[in-house]
Design an enzyme around this catalytic site. Structure first.
Site, PDB file in Angstrom:
ATOM      1  CD  GLU A 166      -3.124  -1.268   0.165  1.00 38.65           C
ATOM      2  OE1 GLU A 166      -4.133  -2.002   0.006  1.00 38.65           O
ATOM      3  OE2 GLU A 166      -1.984  -1.626  -0.100  1.00 38.65           O
TER       4      GLU A 166
ATOM      5  CB  CYS B  65      -4.341  -8.841  -3.317  1.00 44.50           C
ATOM      6  SG  CYS B  65      -3.678  -7.405  -2.447  1.00 44.50           S
TER       7      CYS B  65
END
Length: 545
Positions: free
Chosen positions: A301, A338
């Site tokens: 991930e 992110c």
């Protein structure tokens, strides 16, 4: 060096989590650690919190041995009974959810409500896993041969190594741990050994001159990385107590806090049947190569570069659509999810930009454990350096900073939430995962154009559109729409529920954690044929004369 925060009366609650001035960073049924002693810091003021004694290679070898022995016991326990243990872990976490949430906020830097919510994710996945423990299994399939049964059997892999990232030190571990346990695996948790703290920052700073070998990349990734080790120790203490109370080997869920040597060894160790790695794409590539070199399994991930697309709505709906987009971009916990990229239809661009600037000016900045604060610090000083570099690169590539863009005159690792416009949609800085509160905003003309811009990014974690057009919604969800692993409509790109599989495509790694059928990644499948007849027919009607 100032006095450790753990000695201050204000932080006496840390001892309620079993933490001390120096904490042992190895657990395999007993606590220990013979490696380097490191200090963890509070990103809100850069004051030292406490210390952790990391694992040596001898500690690692001992832990692997104990974990393998523990598997022989754990694998024989029926899956629903394993689920009951995981349920008890969830209950134990519930009892300390606010303390753990405060620790996440203190050591990692995210605001308090996010810290508590992260622990809640671990609690929720324990409940989910407990139910799943009575449901995992394969189908019985029709056999073409009389007197035969064709079926799938699913069995545990054995030892699952979990290396999780600084931005979700509890939740991402919990997704892996709870599902791996009910599947019959034991877990070796290298919480902070590989991708912790400023890992993404260090790697990104070196992209212009990449290291020559995989081992050098991991060294770069891991040196100085264990900045959420106290969270690691505190969580493990809770899990360990449940195992011990139920007379089970503590090595079923082991901990090794360590540096480059531990992380590299886990990637190369054939005794680690699955390595789940959460971190940057650059390091994830090297981890994948190491694991594949020994024909092991990896669950990756990796990086994200999440986008939200705002379309023009019918006039009565325009205001609510703009408010929804602004609320999402005003949610500054997003700095730890992110990147943030915004595509706005040209008909609403100016109005949304104006509202965003107004919203940013009202963001409450301060200590992340203050419940009235919306915006906390970056995790490390290196992250601040990354922010400064990204802003300068954006300017050099033609962007205009219309809000923020500076390091704040504030104790700790604080930077201004920043809006950048005027860049080309394919500007290099836009496609890079900076992990900083920078919002790049673009103007688009039509659906086809913006769908293409969304998909041209190498990462493929999450993206979302805001629209009331039913046809557009299904095109967005279809084969020519978003190519991400998480595809949303009229909601943000973060805040995924545990019932769905979490993960992304392309350079995000393709791994899936948490819900849906993600449990299959922690097990091996056997296709089984059972003949209960008195003859031995071949498939496809083949007969040898």
């Amino acid at each position: 060096m100032s006095t450790l925060l753990i000695h201050h009366p204000q932080y006496a609650w840390l001892r309620d989590l079993g933490l001390r001035e120096i904490n042992e960073g190895v657990y395999n049924g007993s606590w220990g650690g013979r490696g380097e002693v490191i200090t963890t810091y509070c990103p809100a003021n850069n004051e030292p919190i406490a210390r952790v004694q990391q694992a040596s290679m001898k500690d690692y070898e001992e832990t692997i041995g104990k974990a393998k022995k523990a598997w022989n016991i754990w694998a024989d326990i029926p899956a629903p009974k394993r689920g009951e243990i995981v349920r008890k872990i969830g209950d134990a976490l519930r009892e300390k959810i606010h303390l753990l949430g405060r620790l996440v906020s203190l050591e990692m830097g995210k605001i308090l409500v996010e810290g508590i919510g992260e622990v809640q994710e671990y609690v929720d996945i324990c409940d989910y896993a407990a139910g799943l423990s009575r449901m995992i299994g394969g189908p019985a399939l029709p056999s073409e041969r009389p007197g035969h049964v064709l079926m799938e059997q699913w069995n545990p892999l054995g030892l699952v190594g979990i290396i999780t990232a600084f931005n979700f030190p509890v939740a991402v571990f919990g997704w892996n741990n709870a599902i791996a346990l009910i599947a019959g695996n034991v877990c070796l948790c290298g919480f902070s050994g590989c991708p912790g703290s400023h890992s993404v920052d260090q790697v990104s700073l070196e992209l212009r001159n990449p290291p020559a070998s995989a081992s050098q990349v991991l060294e770069l990734k891991m040196k100085g990385a264990p900045t959420t080790s106290l969270v690691s120790v505190a969580v493990t203490k809770i899990v360990a107590q449940v195992l011990e109370d139920n007379l089970l080997p503590g090595a079923i869920c082991s901990l090794v806090c360590g540096g480059a040597d531990i992380g590299t060894t886990m990637a190369r160790d054939e005794r680690v049947n699955l390595l789940s790695f959460t971190g940057s794409t650059q390091v994830g590539k090297q981890v994948a190569l190491m694991v594949q070199d020994r024909f092991g399994k990896s669950l990756l991930e990796l990086g994200g570069n999440n986008a939200i697309i705002g379309f023009r709505g019918r006039r009565p709906q325009l205001g609510s659509s703009i408010n929804s987009v602004c609320r999402r971009w005003n949610s500054w916990p997003e700095v730890y999810h992110c990147e943030a990229t915004g595509f706005l239809h040209e008909s609403i661009y100016n109005e949304v930009i104006a509202r965003l600037k107004s919203a940013y000016s009202q963001i409450r900045v301060g200590n992340p454990w203050d419940p009235n604060i919306l915006y906390g610090p970056l995790h490390t000083k290196q992250a601040v350096d990354m922010f400064v570099r990204a802003v300068e690169e954006a300017k050099n590539e033609g962007g205009t900073v219309i809000y923020g863009g500076k390091v704040m005159d504030h104790p700790g690792n604080y930077v201004e939430p920043t809006i950048v416009t005027g860049l080309a949609h394919d500007a290099p800085i836009v496609h890079e995962e900076t992990f900083a509160p920078i919002l790049y905003v673009f103007k688009f003309k039509d659906e086809e154009e913006v769908f293409e811009w969304n998909n041209e990014v190498k990462q493929g974690l999450s993206s979302s559109i805001f629209t009331k057009d039913l046809g557009r919604i299904f095109r967005w969800l279809g084969p020519k729409g978003s190519d991400c692993g998480i595809v949303n409509v009229n909601i943000p790109t973060s805040g995924a529920e545990i019932g769905g599989a979490f993960g992304g495509e392309k350079h995000t790694g393709g791994g899936r954690e948490s819900g849906s059928d993600a449990w299959k990644q922690y097990m091996r499948r056997s296709t089984c044929t059972i003949n209960y007849s008195t003859s031995l027919p071949l498939a496809q009607g083949i007969k040898f004369q």
